[in-house]
Scaffold this motif. Structure first.
Motif, mmCIF file in Angstrom:
data_model
loop_
_atom_site.group_PDB
_atom_site.id
_atom_site.type_symbol
_atom_site.label_atom_id
_atom_site.label_comp_id
_atom_site.label_asym_id
_atom_site.label_seq_id
_atom_site.Cartn_x
_atom_site.Cartn_y
_atom_site.Cartn_z
ATOM 1 N N GLU A 81 0.825 -1.216 0.000
ATOM 2 C CA GLU A 81 0.000 0.000 0.000
ATOM 3 C C GLU A 81 0.857 1.263 0.000
ATOM 4 N N ILE A 82 1.945 1.211 0.769
ATOM 5 C CA ILE A 82 2.809 2.395 0.932
ATOM 6 C C ILE A 82 3.473 2.754 -0.391
ATOM 7 N N VAL A 83 3.948 1.734 -1.084
ATOM 8 C CA VAL A 83 4.613 1.974 -2.374
ATOM 9 C C VAL A 83 3.605 2.520 -3.380
ATOM 10 N N VAL A 84 2.464 1.859 -3.453
ATOM 11 C CA VAL A 84 1.434 2.254 -4.423
ATOM 12 C C VAL A 84 0.967 3.691 -4.149
ATOM 13 N N ALA A 85 0.924 4.085 -2.886
ATOM 14 C CA ALA A 85 0.483 5.438 -2.520
ATOM 15 C C ALA A 85 1.368 6.506 -3.160
ATOM 16 N N THR A 86 2.653 6.192 -3.345
ATOM 17 C CA THR A 86 3.571 7.199 -3.899
ATOM 18 C C THR A 86 3.559 7.219 -5.427
ATOM 19 N N GLY A 87 2.755 6.355 -6.031
ATOM 20 C CA GLY A 87 2.697 6.315 -7.499
ATOM 21 C C GLY A 87 3.763 5.401 -8.082
ATOM 22 N N ILE A 187 10.618 4.780 1.589
ATOM 23 C CA ILE A 187 9.906 4.901 0.301
ATOM 24 C C ILE A 187 9.734 6.378 -0.072
ATOM 25 N N GLU A 188 9.444 7.219 0.901
ATOM 26 C CA GLU A 188 9.333 8.663 0.616
ATOM 27 C C GLU A 188 10.659 9.207 0.085
ATOM 28 N N VAL A 193 8.415 11.339 -3.003
ATOM 29 C CA VAL A 193 6.986 11.676 -2.876
ATOM 30 C C VAL A 193 6.617 11.561 -1.400
ATOM 31 N N ASP A 194 6.004 12.602 -0.847
ATOM 32 C CA ASP A 194 5.574 12.526 0.555
ATOM 33 C C ASP A 194 4.259 11.766 0.668
#
Ligand code: SF4
Ligand code: SF4
Length: 421
Positions: A81-87, A187-188, A193-194
């Motif tokens: 989920e965290i990776v996908v959130a950043t695009g 990941i950020e 990407v924040d």
């Protein structure tokens, strides 16, 4: 860009890659396409396998050209989920091919689980475009073999390791939550990407939707006659790890719509008296279809998988929340409900198997462990003991080679005959 040009740009060993892919069309045709009465909506998944090193790799390559990153994972505990959130993209890369095992053995002990050796071999041989397109591998401290293999893999591709606890007490949950927060910060940094309440909510929603679609598919298998072959569901579960999550969920739901009609009309892929098998044990990563194929060759049907290429991947959802802090806490909570043999104790897995056997109206449980997998091999003791006297049970050990197929088939046939008697 043509596939070959892309593979060249990804520094693949084209000759070896040709050799690896050459048997796939025939194997896939024999195992899948030649089967009668497959749902029409399997067409999408067949097309993905048919071009397994093409379309999706092009997409990932294009994402990278646009500034995103690709992260490869090897365990259902890693929070995609965290990776996908950043695009960026999160792809599951566990490998299940005998072809690369001997290359893996150049660096790893022979008496190590074939999944780890195959994975390592894919990187050494440069025949997996998903590995080649990846910026990072995300490892985790699950079994000892993987934990140590990351150190070697890191010499070939940057490898970030998440420290997964071995127990599920409060202090372990706290450690894991901290680990998830550190991973989010990593990941950020990498993606530049924040994480915000908005993009993280979207990441959670996309992955939850994918898991919900897979749950829906799994629950349709409890009907008798079974509306779909276990082998078809296995390939879908395998593709779940690297297809685009939104498109994939839509395709799984379209398949479920078709299966709903089958269930209503009493249409199945096997007669209503076909023995129904629940499979448990180690994961079956792509392109390992051996066990499902053998079981269904006997006329039985696999109705569920208590594995990471099955129920363990999608049985739990991430709860939504209002802010990033709480969302990360919920993201950390979900995987700790997964009952992997790397944890001790792991009574929850025995309960999962018993529940699934009942819910899916299984006639037998087959517990299959990959050779040299200590966590699942040892835990078989408890699985066998729990099944004893409640449901027919068979324990198998195998690898990715074709050598033991005859022997496995004999043992599976004996089980099926006993059920039918
Ligand atoms: S079996 Fe355990 S270590 Fe392997 S992918 Fe599943 S959760 Fe991870
Ligand atoms: S199958 Fe077992 S030994 Fe192999 S990677 Fe998974 S947990 Fe480790």
């Amino acid at each position: 860009m043509e596939n070959r040009e892309l593979w060249e740009r990804l520094n693949m060993d084209l000759a070896k890659h040709d050799e690896f892919l050459a048997p796939l069309p025939q194997v896939f045709t024999e195992l899948f396409l030649n089967r009668k009465n497959r749902p029409a909506a399997m067409g999408y998944f067949d097309a993905v396998v048919g071009d397994v090193h093409g379309i999706r790799v092009h997409e990932l390559f294009a994402m990278k050209e646009a500034g995103a990153k690709v992260f490869s994972t090897f365990c259902v505990y890693v929070p995609e989920e965290i990776v996908v959130a950043t695009g960026s993209a999160s792809i599951g890369l566990c490998a299940g091919a005998q072809f690369t095992v001997s290359s893996g053995e150049k660096l790893l002990p022979r008496n190590l689980c074939p999944l780890i050796k195959s994975t390592m071999g894919f990187k050494l041989d440069r025949i997996c475009p998903y590995f080649q397109v990846s910026d990072w591998v995300i490892g985790e401290t699950t079994c000892d073999g993987k934990k140590k293999a990351w150190e070697i893999l890191n010499e070939y591709i940057p490898t970030y390791v998440m420290d997964l606890p071995q127990k599920k007490d409060a202090k372990d949950a706290q450690l894991w939550e901290e680990e998830v927060r550190e991973f989010a910060a990593f990941i950020e940094r990498e993606t530049k990407v924040d994480l915000t309440a908005e993009n993280l909510a979207q990441g959670i929603e996309k992955i939850n939707n994918k898991r919900q679609a897979l749950q829906r598919l799994a629950s349709l298998r409890k009907h008798n006659p079974a509306p779909i072959h276990g082998l078809d569901v296995l390939v879908i579960n395998q593709l779940a790890f690297f297809d685009d999550p939104v498109r994939f969920a839509a395709q799984v739901n379209a398949l479920c719509d078709e299966l709903d009609v089958r269930v209503k009309e009493g249409v199945g892929v096997a007669p209503a008296d076909a023995p129904r098998i629940l499979l448990t044990g180690t994961p079956q990563p792509l392109p390992n279809w051996k066990l499902h194929a053998l079981i269904e060759q006997t006329g039985a049907v696999v109705v569920g998988e208590e594995t990471c290429t099955g129920e363990r991947y999608y049985k739990d959802m991430t709860e939504p929340a209002d802010n990033v802090t709480d969302m990360l806490a919920n993201i950390a909570k979900r995987p700790l409900k997964v009952n992997c043999a790397c944890f001790t104790p792991n009574q929850g897995r025995i309960e999962d198997i018993s529940y699934m056997a009942k819910n899916l109206q299984a006639d037998a449980v087959i517990d299959c462990t990959l050779q040299f997998c200590q966590p699942y091999g040892v835990e078989s003791y408890f699985v066998g003991r729990a099944m004893e006297g409640t449901i027919p049970y068979l324990r198998l050990e195998t690898d990715f080679s074709a050598e033991d197929q005859g022997q496995l088939l004999t043992r599976i046939e004996a089980l099926i005959e006993m059920i039918r008697a």
